[in-house]
Design a protein around this motif. Structure first.
Motif, PDB file in Angstrom:
ATOM      1  N   ILE A   1      40.971  32.331  40.422  1.00  0.00           N
ATOM      2  CA  ILE A   1      41.132  32.537  41.859  1.00  0.00           C
ATOM      3  C   ILE A   1      39.715  32.549  42.461  1.00  0.00           C
ATOM      4  O   ILE A   1      38.948  33.471  42.191  1.00  0.00           O
TER       5      ILE A   1
ATOM      6  N   LYS B   1      36.683  33.365  44.515  1.00  0.00           N
ATOM      7  CA  LYS B   1      36.419  34.498  45.413  1.00  0.00           C
ATOM      8  C   LYS B   1      35.955  34.004  46.786  1.00  0.00           C
ATOM      9  O   LYS B   1      36.209  34.641  47.792  1.00  0.00           O
TER      10      LYS B   1
ATOM     11  N   SER C   1      38.668  33.623  49.828  1.00  0.00           N
ATOM     12  CA  SER C   1      39.292  34.696  50.609  1.00  0.00           C
ATOM     13  C   SER C   1      38.444  34.964  51.841  1.00  0.00           C
ATOM     14  O   SER C   1      37.875  36.019  52.029  1.00  0.00           O
TER      15      SER C   1
ATOM     16  N   CYS D   1      45.325  35.874  35.452  1.00  0.00           N
ATOM     17  CA  CYS D   1      44.608  35.424  36.644  1.00  0.00           C
ATOM     18  C   CYS D   1      43.259  36.128  36.724  1.00  0.00           C
ATOM     19  O   CYS D   1      43.204  37.360  36.668  1.00  0.00           O
TER      20      CYS D   1
ATOM     21  N   GLU E   1      39.147  36.225  38.561  1.00  0.00           N
ATOM     22  CA  GLU E   1      38.318  35.771  39.684  1.00  0.00           C
ATOM     23  C   GLU E   1      37.278  34.771  39.162  1.00  0.00           C
ATOM     24  O   GLU E   1      36.685  34.999  38.105  1.00  0.00           O
TER      25      GLU E   1
ATOM     26  N   SER F   1      34.124  31.780  40.599  1.00  0.00           N
ATOM     27  CA  SER F   1      33.248  31.514  41.745  1.00  0.00           C
ATOM     28  C   SER F   1      32.995  30.018  41.900  1.00  0.00           C
ATOM     29  O   SER F   1      32.751  29.316  40.927  1.00  0.00           O
TER      30      SER F   1
ATOM     31  N   SER G   1      44.910  28.523  44.906  1.00  0.00           N
ATOM     32  CA  SER G   1      44.326  28.865  46.210  1.00  0.00           C
ATOM     33  C   SER G   1      45.314  28.538  47.323  1.00  0.00           C
ATOM     34  O   SER G   1      46.334  27.888  47.073  1.00  0.00           O
TER      35      SER G   1
END
Lengths: 94, 486
Positions: free
Chosen positions: B263, B265, B268, B294, B296, B298, B401
């Motif tokens: 995911i 970062k 968001s 899942c 995080e 970058s 996303s």
């Protein structure tokens, strides 16, 4: 780098586009905004970074040298706005 | 169930068992188009007679025991893939009467399977836009709310699928043009890896970013349509000679155990709509409950993606669109004048405002003295964006996303502000810049009842992981089954 009205006219000229006065004003403002936003690329550290023009690695695409069929001439020029004797017709050049 | 509501898989089963004929199915789809397209305006050209002829040929093939998965299935084609003998406009005045003398490779593949072409769908002119409002022909309305845009540039294709005016469709995606309208219309849309599907016969916008892909009612159909169109084509020197897997083999409801989903970062952002944010968070939880981990990740250069794209794409476009000069095909302004005046007046009257804007930006960024600062710099940033993904995929198998920062906006809301429109492409542009595949699947609805999409991206040529995640998610949800009221 702020794009001026004269630059818009110049670039439109290079692009073979005629713009009326209203479009020039409108485009100059909009394009200036976009280019101003794009300026942020200047903050990215690209020292020594190679450019990418193509995202997938490919070497040259070769093929065997053989005969293949193509569109015949009449079909190929069927969409031409003006044609004569199998050729495209354009306004006088010289 | 009405015949036009069928998916490819359902229709194929009925055709195979000879419970319906392609002519019945095609007639139902054409009648549906004539019943609702006055409101939606998804089609530029409805190919009534040709479609029925295609259907007769398909029925003949079926009666001879010759049926493949797309035989007899009515499909809608975005109006920038050439169809022999069937007008292809790119939604531009400059090609308004262009009748191609050849088929795009993807169309040839569909023909080989005896698929039916129901017609050609609306789009932003030359695929430049995110709302289909830049069409030089008509404005398409979102079937879920007719006052809103369907997304773009493949807005006609997305609306046609959502409103059951075809069984499935082909779109093209240069910066999100399949995934974003798919999200806004509540359907499935896949942008394959660059080079996976031939671009021969796809009218070029930005050649290093353009890719054709399926737009369908569910993930199963997406895999079925991918099977038909993927593969190397000697006529497209950028297509990749790599074996095509059977994408339907991914359609196993076995959970996602052992899989890691990243995911980003940076995605968001503060500008994310609350309903979209909530729907995507729920979707991620659902994916976790299916066994995936899942984490995080970058993508640090995300902040430069929009800027780099809106240099590179217009640069390529300004060069690609130089071919429209009123000589070989398309519109010519016949007012008296010399050759140069003819070029200028043809292009000035033939192109719409957004196309002109991008040609001017592209020409400016490529002109002497500016090339390094714009095109050169953007191409270097493109390398950084690609490296971001390469690094991220060392830690995860796929990335999840949002597709869009907000649900579909109202027609006319952003037309005078191109930059705001560009900024809404933030989540989809990266996949094109990096050449990786991305899929949009329905993952919820806003408070106003507008569809929301979840994007899953993977490594080059890893469409299978996208389909696996999307299929498992779809089996646990019913968002794809809801239909707009028309």
């Amino acid at each position: 780098m702020k794009i001026t009205k004269n630059e818009v006219i110049h670039v439109a000229d290079l692009s073979r586009l005629d713009l009326d006065e209203e479009s020039i004003d409108k485009f100059a403002g909009q394009i200036a905004n976009i280019l101003e936003y794009v300026e942020k690329l200047g903050h990215a550290d690209t020292e020594g970074v190679a450019p990418t023009s193509h995202a997938i690695f490919l070497s040259n695409a070769f093929r065997e040298d053989g005969e293949i069929s193509h569109l015949d001439r009449d079909t190929a020029i069927a969409n031409a706005p003006e044609k004569e004797d199998g050729s495209f017709v354009v306004p006088r050049v010289i | 169930m009405k015949l036009y509501e069928l998916t490819i898989k359902e229709a194929h089963e009925l055709l195979k068992r000879k419970e319906i004929s392609s002519q019945e199915l095609t007639r139902a789809v054409l009648e549906r188009i004539h019943a609702v397209d006055d409101k939606v305006k998804a089609y530029i050209t409805v190919a009534d007679e040709r479609a029925m002829e295609d259907a007769r040929i398909a029925d003949k093939a079926i009666s001879e025991g010759n049926i493949s998965r797309l035989t007899g299935i009515p499909l809608a084609i975005k109006d920038l893939m050439t169809t022999e003998g069937l007008r292809t406009t790119c939604a531009s005045k400059i090609l308004e009467n262009f009748v191609p003398p050849y088929n795009a490779t993807v169309i040839g593949k569909l023909k080989k399977e005896h698929a039916v072409i129901a017609g050609k769908t609306n789009m932003d002119e030359f695929a430049m836009g995110s709302s289909t409002e830049n069409s030089g022909i008509q404005i398409t309305h979102n079937p879920w709310d007719l006052s809103r845009i369907p997304g773009g540039s493949s807005g006609g294709s997305a609306a046609a699928v959502a409103a059951d005016m075809c069984i499935a469709s082909l779109g093209s995606d240069t910066g999100g043009s399949i995934r974003q309208p798919a999200a806004h219309c509540g359907i499935v849309g896949l942008k394959p890896t660059y080079g996976r599907v031939s671009r021969f016969g796809l009218v070029a916008y930005a050649s290093s970013l353009d890719q054709i892909g399926p737009m369908t009612k569910d993930v199963t159909d997406c895999a079925m349509l991918m099977n038909a169109v993927a593969g190397y084509d000697p006529k497209d020197s950028t297509s990749v000679p790599k074996e095509v897997p059977d994408y339907t083999a991914c359609l196993k409801h076995e959970g996602l155990k052992g899989m890691t989903i990243g995911i980003p970062k940076e995605y968001s952002t503060a500008g994310l709509d609350a309903d979209v944010s909530a729907a995507v968070k729920n979707a991620v939880r659902k994916i976790e409950s299916l066994g995936a981990e899942c984490i995080e990740i970058s993508l640090p250069h995300t902040e430069y993606v929009v800027a780099a794209y809106y240099v590179i794409a217009p640069c390529e476009a300004s060069s690609n669109l130089a071919r429209y000069d009123g000589v070989k095909y398309g519109f010519r302004d016949k007012e008296k004048g010399d050759l140069m005046q003819m070029y200028r007046s043809t292009r000035s009257k033939g192109f719409g405002a957004e196309v002109k804007r991008r040609i001017i930006i592209g020409t400016y960024c490529l002109s002497a003295g500016y090339y390094d600062a714009y095109y050169g710099k953007a191409s270097q940033v493109r390398t950084l964006i690609m490296e971001d993904f390469k690094n991220a995929f060392e830690h995860c198998d796929a990335i999840a996303s949002p597709v869009t920062p907000a649900p579909a906006f109202r027609i006319g809301e952003n037309t005078d502000d191109p930059l705001t429109m560009y900024l809404s492409d933030i989540f989809t542009l990266s996949a094109n810049m990096a050449g990786i595949p991305g899929i949009s699947v329905p993952c919820g609805f806003s408070g106003d009842g507008l569809p929301i999409g979840l994007q899953i991206m993977g490594k080059h040529f890893n469409e299978e992981i996208l389909l696996t995640v999307a299929y498992n998610f779809e089996q646990e949800t019913d968002f794809h089954k809801r239909k707009p009221m028309l």
